[in-house]
Design a protein around this motif. Structure first.
Motif, mmCIF file in Angstrom:
data_model
loop_
_atom_site.group_PDB
_atom_site.id
_atom_site.type_symbol
_atom_site.label_atom_id
_atom_site.label_comp_id
_atom_site.label_asym_id
_atom_site.label_seq_id
_atom_site.Cartn_x
_atom_site.Cartn_y
_atom_site.Cartn_z
ATOM 1 N N GLY A 278 -50.265 -33.833 -21.872
ATOM 2 C CA GLY A 278 -48.836 -34.010 -21.171
ATOM 3 C C GLY A 278 -48.073 -35.176 -21.546
ATOM 4 N N ALA A 279 -46.871 -35.004 -21.169
ATOM 5 C CA ALA A 279 -45.930 -36.144 -21.325
ATOM 6 C C ALA A 279 -45.031 -36.588 -20.005
ATOM 7 C CB ALA A 279 -44.898 -35.981 -22.513
ATOM 8 N N PHE A 280 -44.806 -37.484 -19.552
ATOM 9 C CA PHE A 280 -44.560 -38.006 -18.181
ATOM 10 C C PHE A 280 -43.605 -39.126 -18.512
ATOM 11 C CE2 PHE A 280 -48.843 -36.059 -17.922
ATOM 12 C CZ PHE A 280 -48.336 -35.374 -16.940
ATOM 13 N N PHE A 281 -42.500 -39.226 -17.649
ATOM 14 C CA PHE A 281 -41.520 -40.216 -17.347
ATOM 15 C C PHE A 281 -42.262 -41.389 -16.547
ATOM 16 C CE2 PHE A 281 -37.905 -42.373 -15.286
ATOM 17 C CZ PHE A 281 -37.741 -43.470 -16.157
ATOM 18 N N VAL A 282 -42.504 -42.593 -16.789
ATOM 19 C CA VAL A 282 -42.677 -43.663 -16.063
ATOM 20 C C VAL A 282 -41.517 -44.278 -15.483
ATOM 21 C CG1 VAL A 282 -44.168 -45.742 -15.499
ATOM 22 C CG2 VAL A 282 -45.107 -43.893 -17.157
ATOM 23 N N PRO A 283 -41.185 -44.097 -14.077
ATOM 24 C CA PRO A 283 -40.039 -44.722 -13.573
ATOM 25 C C PRO A 283 -40.165 -46.323 -13.372
ATOM 26 C CG PRO A 283 -40.806 -42.863 -12.260
ATOM 27 C CD PRO A 283 -41.796 -43.418 -13.182
ATOM 28 N N PRO A 284 -39.170 -47.142 -13.344
ATOM 29 C CA PRO A 284 -38.963 -48.430 -13.224
ATOM 30 C C PRO A 284 -39.925 -48.779 -11.772
ATOM 31 C CG PRO A 284 -36.850 -47.727 -13.497
ATOM 32 C CD PRO A 284 -37.669 -46.195 -13.108
ATOM 33 N N ALA A 285 -40.354 -49.868 -11.492
ATOM 34 C CA ALA A 285 -40.923 -50.325 -10.524
ATOM 35 C C ALA A 285 -40.203 -50.044 -9.132
ATOM 36 C CB ALA A 285 -41.319 -51.901 -10.450
ATOM 37 N N PHE A 286 -41.231 -50.027 -7.885
ATOM 38 C CA PHE A 286 -40.544 -49.767 -6.659
ATOM 39 C C PHE A 286 -40.892 -50.552 -5.902
ATOM 40 C CE2 PHE A 286 -44.238 -47.218 -8.352
ATOM 41 C CZ PHE A 286 -45.128 -47.308 -7.194
ATOM 42 N N THR A 287 -40.216 -50.549 -4.690
ATOM 43 C CA THR A 287 -40.566 -51.443 -3.524
ATOM 44 C C THR A 287 -40.221 -50.355 -2.282
ATOM 45 O OG1 THR A 287 -38.164 -52.323 -3.136
ATOM 46 C CG2 THR A 287 -39.771 -53.228 -4.589
ATOM 47 N N PRO A 288 -40.702 -51.101 -1.077
ATOM 48 C CA PRO A 288 -40.503 -50.307 0.391
ATOM 49 C C PRO A 288 -38.751 -50.075 0.333
ATOM 50 C CG PRO A 288 -41.965 -51.866 0.810
ATOM 51 C CD PRO A 288 -41.620 -52.173 -0.625
ATOM 52 N N GLU A 289 -38.035 -50.912 -0.065
ATOM 53 C CA GLU A 289 -36.702 -50.713 -0.117
ATOM 54 C C GLU A 289 -36.076 -49.735 -1.118
ATOM 55 O OE1 GLU A 289 -38.276 -53.824 1.959
ATOM 56 O OE2 GLU A 289 -37.935 -53.971 -0.085
ATOM 57 N N ARG A 290 -36.886 -49.564 -2.103
ATOM 58 C CA ARG A 290 -36.561 -48.856 -3.532
ATOM 59 C C ARG A 290 -37.580 -47.971 -3.558
ATOM 60 N NH1 ARG A 290 -35.829 -53.103 -6.528
ATOM 61 N NH2 ARG A 290 -37.893 -52.645 -7.968
ATOM 62 N N PRO A 291 -37.570 -46.760 -3.012
ATOM 63 C CA PRO A 291 -38.628 -45.880 -3.217
ATOM 64 C C PRO A 291 -38.922 -45.470 -4.715
ATOM 65 C CG PRO A 291 -37.147 -44.980 -1.692
ATOM 66 C CD PRO A 291 -36.562 -46.035 -2.376
ATOM 67 N N LEU A 292 -40.200 -44.945 -4.986
ATOM 68 C CA LEU A 292 -40.487 -44.659 -6.494
ATOM 69 C C LEU A 292 -39.704 -43.316 -6.763
ATOM 70 C CD1 LEU A 292 -42.582 -44.248 -8.852
ATOM 71 C CD2 LEU A 292 -43.915 -42.560 -7.329
ATOM 72 N N ALA A 293 -39.095 -43.393 -8.120
ATOM 73 C CA ALA A 293 -38.086 -42.385 -8.624
ATOM 74 C C ALA A 293 -36.909 -42.164 -7.733
ATOM 75 C CB ALA A 293 -39.050 -41.351 -9.096
ATOM 76 N N GLY A 294 -36.571 -43.154 -6.886
ATOM 77 C CA GLY A 294 -35.633 -42.686 -5.911
ATOM 78 C C GLY A 294 -34.095 -42.162 -6.643
ATOM 79 N N ARG A 295 -33.763 -43.125 -7.432
ATOM 80 C CA ARG A 295 -32.305 -42.866 -8.316
ATOM 81 C C ARG A 295 -32.606 -41.471 -9.038
ATOM 82 N NH1 ARG A 295 -30.166 -47.575 -11.641
ATOM 83 N NH2 ARG A 295 -28.293 -46.059 -11.786
ATOM 84 N N ILE A 296 -33.750 -41.040 -9.665
ATOM 85 C CA ILE A 296 -33.743 -39.712 -10.320
ATOM 86 C C ILE A 296 -33.877 -38.801 -9.434
ATOM 87 C CG2 ILE A 296 -35.163 -38.796 -12.087
ATOM 88 C CD1 ILE A 296 -35.784 -41.432 -13.340
ATOM 89 N N LEU A 297 -34.903 -38.780 -8.815
ATOM 90 C CA LEU A 297 -35.095 -37.646 -7.775
ATOM 91 C C LEU A 297 -33.866 -37.453 -6.774
ATOM 92 C CD1 LEU A 297 -39.009 -37.779 -7.100
ATOM 93 C CD2 LEU A 297 -37.603 -36.338 -8.891
ATOM 94 N N GLY A 298 -33.245 -38.394 -6.407
ATOM 95 C CA GLY A 298 -32.178 -38.436 -5.591
ATOM 96 C C GLY A 298 -30.868 -37.589 -6.174
ATOM 97 N N GLU A 299 -30.925 -37.797 -7.532
ATOM 98 C CA GLU A 299 -29.759 -36.953 -8.175
ATOM 99 C C GLU A 299 -29.954 -35.401 -8.213
ATOM 100 O OE1 GLU A 299 -29.435 -38.489 -12.154
ATOM 101 O OE2 GLU A 299 -28.696 -40.477 -11.226
ATOM 102 N N GLN A 300 -31.605 -34.872 -8.064
ATOM 103 C CA GLN A 300 -31.855 -33.549 -8.092
ATOM 104 C C GLN A 300 -31.412 -32.882 -6.939
ATOM 105 O OE1 GLN A 300 -32.946 -32.996 -10.760
ATOM 106 N NE2 GLN A 300 -34.267 -34.591 -11.598
ATOM 107 N N GLY A 301 -31.350 -33.726 -5.702
ATOM 108 C CA GLY A 301 -30.997 -32.795 -4.574
ATOM 109 C C GLY A 301 -29.424 -33.109 -4.283
#
Length: 378
Positions: free
Chosen positions: A355-378
């Motif tokens: 399998g191939a996967f995109f590893v998002p940037p680092a995350f913090t409590p204020e900046r959720p994992l893949a928030g910018r990418i998955l937020g665009e989906q919704g």
């Protein structure tokens, strides 16, 4: 597929007993690496723009579990990813509270599959869909996947506990395990030997400029400071390969077995001289040697960062847990196609998961994992 129990093999396989994530906290002796080696290393920093477990620590830990999950068809992906991120931050930030033991050099790396990245995947160079290659045993459960979770540490108990904790949390979210594989590698700095007895990981980008050029995506945009991971479980006919003479093994690999030095001459860290020939005009590194066929100068692709682990489930099921990170999927696909065209090692190798996967940037409590990418989906 039933989840494999973690195997501790340095150098001989020994089964690790079942571990519970709710084990009581206790004062334990300072953990030591398997085989009586030095004590496990300290915590890997989780701050910065990039996830740990890719180029940090520089020397991969001795134990790992790679797990691939499938999510429900219509999950709230942003919420699921944020929850996974919270658990990872707890495991790596306060492992004694989360696991009941000290975490040492624990890292957890998370990647998103093609379905989760969705239309935004157009921003990932080469996309995330892997084509079919030769010598693959494909099943629906072991090909592709929605979520990659890579857990690494020098202490195999820490790996088992962290992997169990994450699996429990994902099960609550309705995720199912596509496949999961434990891996191991000898301790020590630099390249380490694989099950075939050859030093591995010599041809890797190592300096910061090399890593920025070959591994990490740049910005601006939600993909900046991310990378593309390719994971493959490669079953190797170890007995068949080792039945050959040492000379024939070295010709198939393209390096000396004793020290990993290229057959073209020099020491192990030296780059292969693909043009070097004998006085009779034969290539010193044979035309079908793996080191030649996979060399970036021969494939015309970039250079991948490989952090592979050996695995051994049973005598007939052992080989390489291949993990590579690159800034474009073509780095892997161009290399694999060239291996398919002819490679003296690959006739002993069969891929049983991929399998191939995109590893998002680092995350913090204020900046959720893949928030910018998955937020665009919704």
């Amino acid at each position: 597929m039933v989840r494999r129990s973690l195997l501790c093999v340095l150098p001989v396989a020994a089964a690790l007993g079942a571990c519970r994530s709710d084990a009581p906290s206790a004062t334990l002796p300072k953990p030591r690496a398997a085989g009586g080696g030095p004590a496990v290393r300290g915590a890997v920093a989780t701050d910065g723009a990039r996830q740990a477990g890719v180029d940090r620590p520089a020397q991969p830990q001795t134990h790992a579990v790679v797990s691939v999950y499938d999510l429900p068809r219509r999950p709230d992906t942003a919420r699921v990813a944020a929850r996974v991120g919270e658990i990872v931050l707890g495991l790596t930030g306060k492992p004694a509270e989360a696991l009941g033991v000290e975490g040492g050099d624990l890292t957890v790396t998370v990647g998103l599959g093609p379905r989760l990245v969705g239309p935004s995947g157009r921003g990932v160079p080469g996309g995330l869909e892997l084509p079919a290659f030769a010598r693959e045993e494909r099943t629906a459960r072991t090909w592709g996947g929605d979520l990659l979770v890579q857990v690494c540490a020098s202490d195999p108990v820490v790996v088992a506990l962290a992997d169990t904790r994450l699996a429990e949390a994902l099960a609550v979210e309705g995720a199912s395990v596509g496949w999961s594989q434990a891996g191991f590698r000898p301790p020590g700095g630099g390249p380490v030997r694989n099950l075939l007895g050859f030093p591995d990981g010599i041809e890797n980008p190592r300096t910061h400029p090399e890593l920025d050029r070959e591994v990490w995506l740049d910005g601006p945009g939600p993909f900046a400071d991310g990378t593309i991971a390719v994971v493959r479980r490669l079953r190797i006919d170890v007995s068949g390969f080792l039945a050959q003479s040492t000379v024939r093994q070295e010709e198939a690999i393209g390096r000396r077995k004793s020290d990993g030095a290229p057959l073209s001459g020099g020491d192990a860290p030296d780059r292969l001289d693909l043009s070097a020939k004998t006085s009779r005009g034969r290539y010193l590194v044979p035309a079908m040697a793996h080191a030649r066929r996979a060399n970036p100068n021969a494939t015309g692709s970039g250079r991948m960062l490989r952090r592979g682990y050996s695995y051994r489930n049973e005598p007939g099921d052992q080989g390489l847990l291949f993990v590579s990170f690159q800034r474009g999927l073509r780095t892997f696909t161009a290399t694999q196609r060239r291996l398919d065209d002819g490679d003296d090692l690959m006739r002993f190798v069969t891929a049983t998961a991929s399998g191939a996967f995109f590893v998002p940037p680092a995350f913090t409590p204020e900046r959720p994992l893949a928030g910018r990418i998955l937020g665009e989906q919704g």
